[in-house]
Design a protein around this motif. Structure first.
Motif, PDB file in Angstrom:
ATOM      1  N   ARG A 176      38.109 -61.292  19.803  1.00 28.21           N
ATOM      2  CA  ARG A 176      39.456 -60.700  19.657  1.00 28.21           C
ATOM      3  C   ARG A 176      39.791 -59.868  20.880  1.00 28.21           C
ATOM      4  O   ARG A 176      40.885 -59.941  21.426  1.00 28.21           O
ATOM      5  CB  ARG A 176      39.518 -59.825  18.409  1.00 28.21           C
ATOM      6  N   ASP A 205      36.589 -67.159  17.865  1.00 25.37           N
ATOM      7  CA  ASP A 205      37.434 -66.827  16.713  1.00 25.37           C
ATOM      8  C   ASP A 205      38.818 -67.404  16.971  1.00 25.37           C
ATOM      9  O   ASP A 205      39.025 -68.114  17.965  1.00 25.37           O
ATOM     10  CB  ASP A 205      37.480 -65.306  16.471  1.00 25.37           C
ATOM     11  N   HIS A 275      38.118 -69.516  10.976  1.00 34.32           N
ATOM     12  CA  HIS A 275      38.275 -68.688  12.185  1.00 34.32           C
ATOM     13  C   HIS A 275      38.244 -69.546  13.453  1.00 34.32           C
ATOM     14  O   HIS A 275      37.694 -69.142  14.470  1.00 34.32           O
ATOM     15  CB  HIS A 275      37.166 -67.625  12.255  1.00 34.32           C
ATOM     16  N   ASP A 338      32.501 -67.587   7.156  1.00 36.71           N
ATOM     17  CA  ASP A 338      33.285 -66.604   6.399  1.00 36.71           C
ATOM     18  C   ASP A 338      34.754 -67.010   6.308  1.00 36.71           C
ATOM     19  O   ASP A 338      35.258 -67.745   7.151  1.00 36.71           O
ATOM     20  CB  ASP A 338      33.203 -65.221   7.078  1.00 36.71           C
ATOM     21  N   GLU A 339      35.398 -66.500   5.267  1.00 38.32           N
ATOM     22  CA  GLU A 339      36.857 -66.533   5.111  1.00 38.32           C
ATOM     23  C   GLU A 339      37.495 -67.881   5.457  1.00 38.32           C
ATOM     24  O   GLU A 339      38.458 -67.934   6.219  1.00 38.32           O
ATOM     25  CB  GLU A 339      37.490 -65.430   5.984  1.00 38.32           C
ATOM     26  N   TRP A 388      27.461 -65.957   7.284  1.00 35.38           N
ATOM     27  CA  TRP A 388      28.103 -64.900   6.485  1.00 35.38           C
ATOM     28  C   TRP A 388      27.917 -65.247   5.016  1.00 35.38           C
ATOM     29  O   TRP A 388      27.779 -66.426   4.662  1.00 35.38           O
ATOM     30  CB  TRP A 388      29.587 -64.791   6.840  1.00 35.38           C
ATOM     31  N   TRP A 405      27.977 -59.145   4.140  1.00 37.75           N
ATOM     32  CA  TRP A 405      28.993 -58.268   4.742  1.00 37.75           C
ATOM     33  C   TRP A 405      30.109 -57.848   3.812  1.00 37.75           C
ATOM     34  O   TRP A 405      30.645 -56.751   3.928  1.00 37.75           O
ATOM     35  CB  TRP A 405      29.630 -58.957   5.948  1.00 37.75           C
ATOM     36  N   TYR A 430      30.682 -51.243   8.698  1.00 36.60           N
ATOM     37  CA  TYR A 430      31.710 -51.820   9.561  1.00 36.60           C
ATOM     38  C   TYR A 430      32.286 -50.718  10.432  1.00 36.60           C
ATOM     39  O   TYR A 430      33.022 -49.851   9.966  1.00 36.60           O
ATOM     40  CB  TYR A 430      32.790 -52.512   8.721  1.00 36.60           C
ATOM     41  N   ASP A 432      34.443 -50.922  12.628  1.00 38.74           N
ATOM     42  CA  ASP A 432      35.865 -51.008  12.963  1.00 38.74           C
ATOM     43  C   ASP A 432      36.683 -50.258  11.909  1.00 38.74           C
ATOM     44  O   ASP A 432      37.901 -50.135  12.048  1.00 38.74           O
ATOM     45  CB  ASP A 432      36.335 -52.457  13.088  1.00 38.74           C
ATOM     46  N   MET A 433      36.003 -49.756  10.857  1.00 38.52           N
ATOM     47  CA  MET A 433      36.711 -48.953   9.860  1.00 38.52           C
ATOM     48  C   MET A 433      36.946 -47.552  10.430  1.00 38.52           C
ATOM     49  O   MET A 433      36.111 -47.034  11.166  1.00 38.52           O
ATOM     50  CB  MET A 433      35.876 -48.815   8.578  1.00 38.52           C
ATOM     51  N   HIS A 442      40.737 -49.945  10.746  1.00 37.78           N
ATOM     52  CA  HIS A 442      40.852 -50.544   9.418  1.00 37.78           C
ATOM     53  C   HIS A 442      40.416 -49.563   8.346  1.00 37.78           C
ATOM     54  O   HIS A 442      39.638 -48.651   8.608  1.00 37.78           O
ATOM     55  CB  HIS A 442      39.885 -51.722   9.329  1.00 37.78           C
ATOM     56  N   TRP A 444      40.239 -51.326   5.030  1.00 36.07           N
ATOM     57  CA  TRP A 444      40.222 -52.236   3.874  1.00 36.07           C
ATOM     58  C   TRP A 444      38.926 -52.129   3.084  1.00 36.07           C
ATOM     59  O   TRP A 444      38.925 -52.334   1.871  1.00 36.07           O
ATOM     60  CB  TRP A 444      40.511 -53.676   4.288  1.00 36.07           C
ATOM     61  N   TRP A 479      34.167 -55.074  14.864  1.00 31.20           N
ATOM     62  CA  TRP A 479      35.203 -56.111  14.984  1.00 31.20           C
ATOM     63  C   TRP A 479      36.285 -55.551  15.882  1.00 31.20           C
ATOM     64  O   TRP A 479      36.567 -54.344  15.844  1.00 31.20           O
ATOM     65  CB  TRP A 479      35.746 -56.476  13.603  1.00 31.20           C
ATOM     66  N   GLU A 481      39.730 -56.482  16.539  1.00 33.26           N
ATOM     67  CA  GLU A 481      41.181 -56.729  16.504  1.00 33.26           C
ATOM     68  C   GLU A 481      41.954 -55.527  17.006  1.00 33.26           C
ATOM     69  O   GLU A 481      42.950 -55.660  17.713  1.00 33.26           O
ATOM     70  CB  GLU A 481      41.658 -57.024  15.073  1.00 33.26           C
TER      71      GLU A 481
HETATM   72  C1  TNX Z   1      36.479 -59.552   8.100  1.00 34.58           C
HETATM   73  S1  TNX Z   1      33.470 -59.764   8.603  1.00 34.58           S
HETATM   74  C2  TNX Z   1      36.066 -60.515   9.000  1.00 34.58           C
HETATM   75  C3  TNX Z   1      36.462 -60.393  10.405  1.00 34.58           C
HETATM   76  C4  TNX Z   1      37.389 -59.260  10.639  1.00 34.58           C
HETATM   77  C5  TNX Z   1      36.927 -58.056   9.855  1.00 34.58           C
HETATM   78  C6  TNX Z   1      37.755 -56.834  10.079  1.00 34.58           C
HETATM   79  C7  TNX Z   1      33.845 -61.204   8.607  1.00 34.58           C
HETATM   80  C8  TNX Z   1      32.742 -62.125   8.485  1.00 34.58           C
HETATM   81  N1  TNX Z   1      35.151 -61.500   8.696  1.00 34.58           N
HETATM   82  O1  TNX Z   1      37.018 -61.600  10.860  1.00 34.58           O
HETATM   83  O2  TNX Z   1      37.416 -58.992  11.989  1.00 34.58           O
HETATM   84  O3  TNX Z   1      36.955 -58.361   8.501  1.00 34.58           O
HETATM   85  O4  TNX Z   1      37.184 -55.718   9.495  1.00 34.58           O
END
Ligand code: TNX
Length: 757
Positions: A176, A205, A275, A338-339, A388, A405, A430, A432-433, A442, A444, A479, A481
């Motif tokens: 990022r 990513d 991603h 992930d995601e 992940w 995670w 994390y 980045d929090m 962040h 979240w 992270w 972003e």
């Molecule tokens: C979730 S952690 C993600 C990242 C984001 C992050 C931001 C993970 C495996 N996926 O793509 O950057 O949250 O906190």
């Protein structure tokens, strides 16, 4: 340091004196003893066994450094910080000796300081490196910045130490925000000082591809850059320039060596099959077989997952992964997982056919299939997959190491299911929090204060002994972003987010158990902040406390070594507008910094903010509640862009939460806030985009203000989708007009106005 021996002597001398003198001696001993107490506390992470003994050893310019020939890299590292004469033969006295002892575990070490010299014995090079870190911590903090002056004494001691976990990781997202080789080398140095031994590099990513693939130069030639002239849109910032970069394989080889010399193994990650928008912009054929709906995103294809059923995808993946498996010596390869947006597979006739052919129950089966194919590729190159935690849903092989995670529950579940697990629940690790509720970053998962990191305890977190047998270690994640919007050219934000949280993590990683926050405060304030300072780290200090009573603002720093500063917000008549503020652009927005010398008498506490500084360290801004108080006058939001049904404008009108438009913005799009009646206030903050990130913003826009709702005058330009208006007169309406093509996404997010009386 030099005092230690005498302290002990005075304590151990039998005292036969009159009572008064005895009390005096006792008090003196006690007083002398106090500064000596941190002696034990100064080692970080805490070693397993420390025994201090009589006497000391003094390093001088004639002290020799003798090392086993296999330990040249470690000796070089030490000599770069403690400039000792090198000796290539063993030396009996006035020497620092580096040795290995195969009876110790690879990363274990024994450090002995006697009046004759220092002997450091490691199980392997890693153990020696760990011991060197401990040795450096026995020296004054200046040693960390290469400013050590001889002679310098070390109190005699014996330290026996070994890590609780073999995996002590930090993840850095270079996708990022691009972090070039030189800046990454600096990170490696800082992590190494904390006995972190794994650097997990998130190399791909949606926003970019960061590692050269010789058989596919287009992956970096095209895919490493975003913004104007590239097929990847800037979504997090750097809108006006071609932004990005990548590591050549040659550079990576040198980084791998550099890290290995510091006992750090680099674990590469290519995030698959989700991603992957970045690579999909370079190779659109890897996507599923259907036309995406691009009407909301202004023609941009936002699909991000590889098609599972397209056989050629596995050929391309083998070419990529094959090269990377050869490049990275780590036995692990992280393949993400992930995601994943599985709806893309549900729309794809090829994926649907594969689901039927293999009688899969759902699209989750497709992810399992995809990951299995990757595992097969990695196996051919002798690598063990890391993933992940979502990849366990698709039933990935038990051979895989799982990065747990998403949350504590998922991390525990991975261990309970028998996977080797790296524990990194976002709500603790994390980085980045944000670190307190009003800071940036962040939230979240949680507000991850240093205190919260320190509070992590495996037993309290519900890890049973059976689960603990599966836990291979812990990892902190950065992270990036949000990093992009904080001038990544300077290390400020990265440093501020990593330190001291990484230091706190390192204790858990090394010992498996936390320290109390009181101990942490002492550790950091008494010693470690000075070490970080010597290395030029822009670390975060604990925030000061601010109270307002009897018309006076009183501030207390977290530690006596800090200087307190304050800034006074201008009154509306003094300034008409200014860019947004935050903890990172304090110089531009906080106005002048005044040193705080004592309580401030004022009738307007809402105008004051405070922070502390200590060398390169700084605290976040702190103020009383009055500073943050906002008013919510009746307002209407209208726009040239239709509102999304999911997040209608009415949310913003109620000052409840953000609203979305139903499509992305194009040049000329506008939104308009109209108050029921003109509002007199000190400040109105306009924000587009998500609360934590400058994403889904108006990345360029013009702000106009009106007193009557008819005639508008220019107030300024948005900066990262934000604007702080300091109106001199009551405001009836505010209009913002977009001056850029799009925002890289499929909608614009609008935040409720923040109006300060
Ligand atoms: C979730 S952690 C993600 C990242 C984001 C992050 C931001 C993970 C495996 N996926 O793509 O950057 O949250 O906190």
């Amino acid at each position: 340091m030099l005092m230690k021996a005498s302290i002990r002597t005075s304590m151990e001398t039998p005292v036969k004196a009159p009572v008064k003198t005895r009390i005096k001696v006792l008090l003196l001993a006690l007083a002398l003893c106090l500064p000596a107490l941190p002696l034990r506390a100064q080692l970080l992470p805490r070693p397993r066994e420390v025994r201090y003994t009589e006497g000391e050893f003094t390093l001088t310019a004639s002290t020799r450094l003798a090392a086993d020939p296999a330990l040249t890299a470690q000796a070089d590292y030490l000599a770069a910080r403690v400039p000792l004469q090198r000796s290539f033969a063993p030396v009996a006295c006035d020497a620092v000796q580096l040795l290995t002892d195969p009876s110790l575990e690879e990363e274990a070490y024994r450090l002995e300081v006697t009046p004759l010299g220092v002997t450091l014995c490691g199980g392997g090079a890693g153990g020696v490196f760990n011991g060197i870190q401990t040795l450096l911590q026995l020296l004054p903090p200046e040693v960390c910045g290469g400013g050590l002056k001889f002679p310098v004494s070390i109190g005699c001691c014996t330290i026996g130490d070994a890590p609780r976990f073999g995996y002590r990781g930090v993840m850095i997202d270079v996708a990022r925000t691009w972090i070039d080789a030189e800046r990454l080398r600096r990170c490696i140095d800082l992590l190494a000082c904390h006995k972190i031994n794994r650097l997990h590099l998130h190399l791909s990513d949606d926003e970019g591809w960061r590692i050269e693939i010789k058989s596919h130069p287009e992956l970096t030639g095209v895919g490493a850059f975003r913004g104007p002239g590239t097929p990847i849109r800037a979504i997090y910032g750097k809108w006006a320039e071609r932004y990005g970069g990548f590591y050549t394989q040659e550079e990576m080889r040198s980084l791998i060596r550099y890290a290995a010399d510091r006992n750090i193994e680099i674990i590469p990650e290519i995030d698959l099959p989700g991603h992957s928008r970045g690579i999909a912009r370079v190779h659109p054929e890897i996507l599923c077989d259907y036309r995406p709906d691009t009407s909301a995103s202004g023609g941009y294809d936002l699909r991000s997952a590889w098609c599972v059923a397209r056989e050629e995808n596995y050929t391309l993946l083998e070419e990529i992964l094959g090269e990377l498996c050869a490049l990275f010596p780590s036995p692990f390869f992280h393949i993400g997982g992930d995601e994943v947006v599985r709806t893309q597979w549900e729309h794809c006739p090829r994926c649907r056919a594969l689901t039927e052919r293999r009688a899969m129950a759902s699209a989750a089966g497709l992810q399992g299939y995809f990951m299995d194919r990757l595992v097969g590729i990695l196996a051919r190159y002798g690598k063990r997959p890391m993933v992940w935690n979502e990849a366990t849903d698709g039933g990935i092989t038990r051979e895989a190491v799982v990065s747990g995670w998403e949350n504590l529950k998922k991390a525990r579940a991975a261990a309970a299911a028998g996977y080797s697990t790296v524990v990194m629940p976002a709500e603790y690790f994390y980085f980045d929090m944000r670190q307190s509720p009003r800071e940036e970053g962040h939230n979240w998962a949680a507000v991850v204060s240093p205190e919260r990191v320190a509070s992590f305890d495996f037993a309290k977190a519900g890890f049973t002994p059976a689960m603990m047998r599966q836990v291979v270690g812990v990892e902190g994640a950065f992270w990036s972003e949000a990093y992009l919007s904080h001038e990544p050219e300077k290390p400020d934000y990265l440093d501020y987010m990593l330190f001291p949280r990484v230091a706190i993590l390192s204790q858990l990683a090394w010992r498996g158990e936390p320290l109390s926050m009181d101990e942490w405060r002492r550790e950091l304030n008494d010693r470690h902040f000075d070490r970080l300072g010597a290395m030029g780290v822009r670390y975060r200090l604990f925030p000061p406390s601010v109270t307002f009573a009897d018309g006076r603002l009183t501030v207390r720093a977290a530690h006596s070594g800090e200087q307190i500063y304050y800034a006074i917000d201008p009154l509306p008549s003094e300034v008409s507008s200014s860019p947004g503020d935050g903890p990172f652009d304090d110089s531009s927005s906080a106005g002048e910094l005044h040193p705080y010398t004592g309580p401030i008498a004022t009738t307007r506490p809402e105008r004051y903010r405070f922070c502390t500084r200590r060398g390169t360290g700084r605290s976040p801004w702190v103020a009383t509640e009055a500073y943050y108080r906002t008013i919510t006058p009746a307002v209407r939001l209208t726009s040239s862009m239709p509102e999304s049904r999911k997040a209608p404008f009415e949310r913003v009108e109620r000052y409840a939460s953000m609203a979305w438009t139903a499509r992305t913005c194009t040049r000329g799009d506008w939104f308009l806030f109209t108050f029921d009646s003109p509002v007199a206030c000190r400040e109105i903050e306009i924000r587009t985009g998500n609360p934590q990130l400058p994403r889904y913003i108006f990345n360029a826009g013009r702000v106009e203000v009106s007193c009557d709702g008819v005639n508008f005058e220019s107030a300024g330009l948005l900066k990262q989708g934000r604007f702080v208006l300091r109106p001199g007169r009551p405001v009836k309406a505010i209009r913002v007009t977009n001056t850029a093509d799009d925002n890289g996404g499929d909608h614009v997010a609008l935040q409720p106005l923040r109006i300060r009386r």
